[in-house]
Design an enzyme around this catalytic site. Structure first.
Site, short mmCIF file in Angstrom:
data_model
loop_
_atom_site.label_atom_id
_atom_site.label_comp_id
_atom_site.label_asym_id
_atom_site.label_seq_id
_atom_site.Cartn_x
_atom_site.Cartn_y
_atom_site.Cartn_z
N HIS A 38 -2.23 -5.49 1.57
CA HIS A 38 -3.51 -6.17 1.39
C HIS A 38 -3.23 -7.58 0.90
CE1 HIS A 38 -7.56 -7.11 0.01
NE2 HIS A 38 -6.98 -7.61 -1.06
N GLU A 88 -9.76 -10.47 -7.65
CA GLU A 88 -8.70 -9.45 -7.46
C GLU A 88 -7.57 -9.60 -8.47
OE1 GLU A 88 -9.47 -8.57 -2.71
OE2 GLU A 88 -7.63 -9.57 -3.31
N ASN A 133 -2.25 0.15 6.91
CA ASN A 133 -1.77 -1.15 7.40
C ASN A 133 -0.85 -1.89 6.43
OD1 ASN A 133 -3.71 -1.92 5.57
ND2 ASN A 133 -4.83 -3.28 6.96
N LYS A 149 0.82 -1.22 0.00
CA LYS A 149 0.00 0.00 0.00
C LYS A 149 0.86 1.28 0.00
CE LYS A 149 -3.98 -2.19 2.24
NZ LYS A 149 -5.06 -2.01 3.26
N TYR A 163 -12.36 -2.37 -3.99
CA TYR A 163 -12.90 -2.58 -2.64
C TYR A 163 -14.43 -2.52 -2.62
CZ TYR A 163 -8.34 -2.31 -0.25
OH TYR A 163 -7.07 -2.56 0.22
P1 CMP Z 1 -7.42 -4.68 3.52
O1 CMP Z 1 -6.86 -6.03 3.81
O2 CMP Z 1 -6.81 -3.93 2.38
O3 CMP Z 1 -8.98 -4.81 3.24
C1 CMP Z 1 -9.90 -3.79 3.52
C2 CMP Z 1 -9.26 -2.63 4.22
O4 CMP Z 1 -10.15 -1.76 4.86
C3 CMP Z 1 -8.38 -3.16 5.34
O5 CMP Z 1 -7.25 -3.79 4.81
C4 CMP Z 1 -8.13 -1.90 6.12
O6 CMP Z 1 -7.05 -1.15 5.62
C5 CMP Z 1 -9.41 -1.15 5.92
N1 CMP Z 1 -10.22 -1.20 7.11
C6 CMP Z 1 -10.79 -2.26 7.67
N2 CMP Z 1 -11.46 -1.90 8.78
C7 CMP Z 1 -11.28 -0.59 8.92
C8 CMP Z 1 -11.70 0.36 9.86
N3 CMP Z 1 -12.47 0.01 10.90
N4 CMP Z 1 -11.32 1.62 9.68
C9 CMP Z 1 -10.56 1.98 8.62
N5 CMP Z 1 -10.13 1.12 7.69
C10 CMP Z 1 -10.48 -0.15 7.85
#
Ligand code: CMP
Length: 139
Positions: free
Chosen positions: A116, A127, A113, A10, A50
């Site tokens: 993904h 995906e 984070n 990311k 998403y």
């Molecule tokens: P990812 O694995 O990319 O899949 C969906 C993403 O949504 C997840 O990682 C997080 O980065 C984001 N996400 C999930 N829950 C939350 C949350 N409560 N607040 C903000 N972002 C979120």
């Protein structure tokens, strides 16, 4: 069973110069990159990717973040690649991620984070096809 999963490094991890470290983690875990591209998502590209989350309150913020800078998109192949990568990434919230995981090392919070990874064979199929035509995937 050998399978494929989609991974994204990311914008936060790209900005932090963590591309090499994260790809090394994949390789050390038996996940072989078979397709890879660096790109910047448009907001629409992030929203399409998403779309399962479009009803969530964090959807707009997530898509703004994911289109805020370059990302690296990879197809990883290996035994149980989906589960292997999810274990390697750690919990979605880096604060809850186990030691030694990518999100523990490189994630700041549940939104920023670092990586993904697909969460099921059906998601992986969608995906991978979202970013790569079959003819561009090695092996
Ligand atoms: P990812 O694995 O990319 O899949 C969906 C993403 O949504 C997840 O990682 C997080 O980065 C984001 N996400 C999930 N829950 C939350 C949350 N409560 N607040 C903000 N972002 C979120």
């Amino acid at each position: 069973m050998s399978e494929r999963t989609l991974a994204i490094i990311k914008p936060d991890a790209v900005k932090n110069n963590a591309i090499g470290d994260i790809i090394a983690s994949y390789e050390k875990s038996g996940l072989t990159p078979v397709a890879m591209r660096m790109m910047q998502f448009s907001k629409a590209t992030a929203e399409g990717f998403y779309s399962v989350h479009k009803a969530r309150q964090f959807f707009d913020s997530l898509c703004t973040f994911m289109s805020s800078g370059p990302v690296v998109v990879l197809v990883l192949q290996g035994d149980n690649a989906i589960k292997t990568n999810r274990e390697l990434m750690g919990a979605t919230d880096p604060a809850k991620a186990a030691a030694g995981t990518i999100r523990k090392a490189h994630g700041a919070n549940i939104e920023f984070n670092a990586v993904h990874g697909s969460d099921s064979p059906e998601t992986a199929q969608f995906e991978i096809a979202y970013f790569f035509p079959l003819m561009e995937i090695a092996g």
